[in-house]
Design an enzyme around this catalytic site. Structure first.
Site, PDB file in Angstrom:
ATOM      1  N   GLU A  46       2.365 -14.414   4.161  1.00 62.38           N
ATOM      2  CA  GLU A  46       2.086 -15.455   5.164  1.00 62.38           C
ATOM      3  C   GLU A  46       0.780 -15.185   5.903  1.00 62.38           C
ATOM      4  OE1 GLU A  46       4.931 -13.871   4.631  1.00 62.38           O
ATOM      5  OE2 GLU A  46       6.648 -14.931   5.466  1.00 62.38           O
ATOM      6  N   ASN A  78       0.852  -1.194   0.000  1.00 57.29           N
ATOM      7  CA  ASN A  78       0.000   0.000   0.000  1.00 57.29           C
ATOM      8  C   ASN A  78       0.880   1.234   0.000  1.00 57.29           C
ATOM      9  OD1 ASN A  78      -1.768   2.201   1.441  1.00 57.29           O
ATOM     10  ND2 ASN A  78      -3.177   0.600   0.830  1.00 57.29           N
TER      11      ASN A  78
HETATM   12  N1  THU Z   1       7.160  -9.772   3.050  1.00 56.18           N
HETATM   13  C1  THU Z   1       6.345 -10.869   3.059  1.00 56.18           C
HETATM   14  O1  THU Z   1       5.281 -10.886   2.432  1.00 56.18           O
HETATM   15  N2  THU Z   1       6.736 -11.947   3.785  1.00 56.18           N
HETATM   16  C2  THU Z   1       7.938 -12.053   4.403  1.00 56.18           C
HETATM   17  O2  THU Z   1       8.220 -13.081   5.005  1.00 56.18           O
HETATM   18  C3  THU Z   1       8.896 -10.948   4.376  1.00 56.18           C
HETATM   19  C4  THU Z   1       8.397  -9.689   3.792  1.00 56.18           C
HETATM   20  C5  THU Z   1       6.783  -8.630   2.227  1.00 56.18           C
HETATM   21  C6  THU Z   1       6.450  -7.365   2.950  1.00 56.18           C
HETATM   22  C7  THU Z   1       6.707  -6.340   1.888  1.00 56.18           C
HETATM   23  O3  THU Z   1       5.600  -6.265   1.014  1.00 56.18           O
HETATM   24  C8  THU Z   1       7.869  -6.920   1.097  1.00 56.18           C
HETATM   25  O4  THU Z   1       7.867  -8.310   1.373  1.00 56.18           O
HETATM   26  C9  THU Z   1       9.219  -6.345   1.437  1.00 56.18           C
HETATM   27  O5  THU Z   1       9.474  -6.367   2.759  1.00 56.18           O
END
Ligand code: THU
Length: 162
Positions: free
Chosen positions: A76, A66
């Site tokens: 997750e 966003n």
């Molecule tokens: N992110 C996840 O979706 N899962 C993780 O385990 C680590 C980080 C996402 C959050 C953000 O959209 C992007 O990865 C960079 O941090």
């Protein structure tokens, strides 16, 4: 007298792709496929997560960012909430995670769940009385496996009176 020490030791195992059983391979593959739907225009970091429930259903999701950065949600937590939303009585048994950077789509990025996701995985483990197996795809195409969120979140917060 020195204070009593309370230690927690974490352990992950590393598996070659061919060593994984077909169930684990397909769960990691579902996470790889899910990252293709990531909405990550700000970080360019694409993450996919896939949750296996004890009724054999798999739910996968990707990170959704966003313009107001903290509003973005990790893959997750979306996958876990999606799974619970469909089958609130089914135990989540395994969660697989895979990531890529848009700057290099030829390889996978190493990723471990962020602190908020660790706490969220913990919530479902406590709720169902069932540890999850956490599978992480590495850039070398090996898979790291942790048995339970305790491998990632030692001394985690939960209601100790429960
Ligand atoms: N992110 C996840 O979706 N899962 C993780 O385990 C680590 C980080 C996402 C959050 C953000 O959209 C992007 O990865 C960079 O941090």
């Amino acid at each position: 007298m020195p204070p009593k020490k309370i230690k927690q030791v974490s352990e992950l195992t590393e598996w070659e792709w061919e060593e994984l059983d077909s169930g684990k391979q397909s769960l990691v593959s579902a996470a790889q496929k899910a990252l293709e739907t990531a909405y990550a225009p700000y970080s360019q970091f694409l993450v996919g997560a896939a949750v296996l429930l004890d009724n054999e259903n798999v739910f996968a999701a990707s990170n959704q960012e966003n313009v107001s950065f903290p509003v973005g949600t990790c893959a997750e937590r979306l996958a876990l909430g999606y799974a619970y939303g469909q089958f609130p009585k089914a135990k989540p048994l395994k969660i697989a995670i895979a990531a890529r950077r848009t700057s290099d789509l030829s390889t996978y990025a190493a990723v471990t769940p962020c602190g908020m996701c660790r706490q969220s995985i913990s919530e479902y483990e406590v709720l169902f009385g069932q540890e999850m197996e956490i599978l992480i795809l590495t850039p070398q195409k090996t898979v790291l496996i942790g048995e339970g969120i305790k491998q990632f979140l030692p001394f985690k917060f939960e209601d100790l009176n429960r």
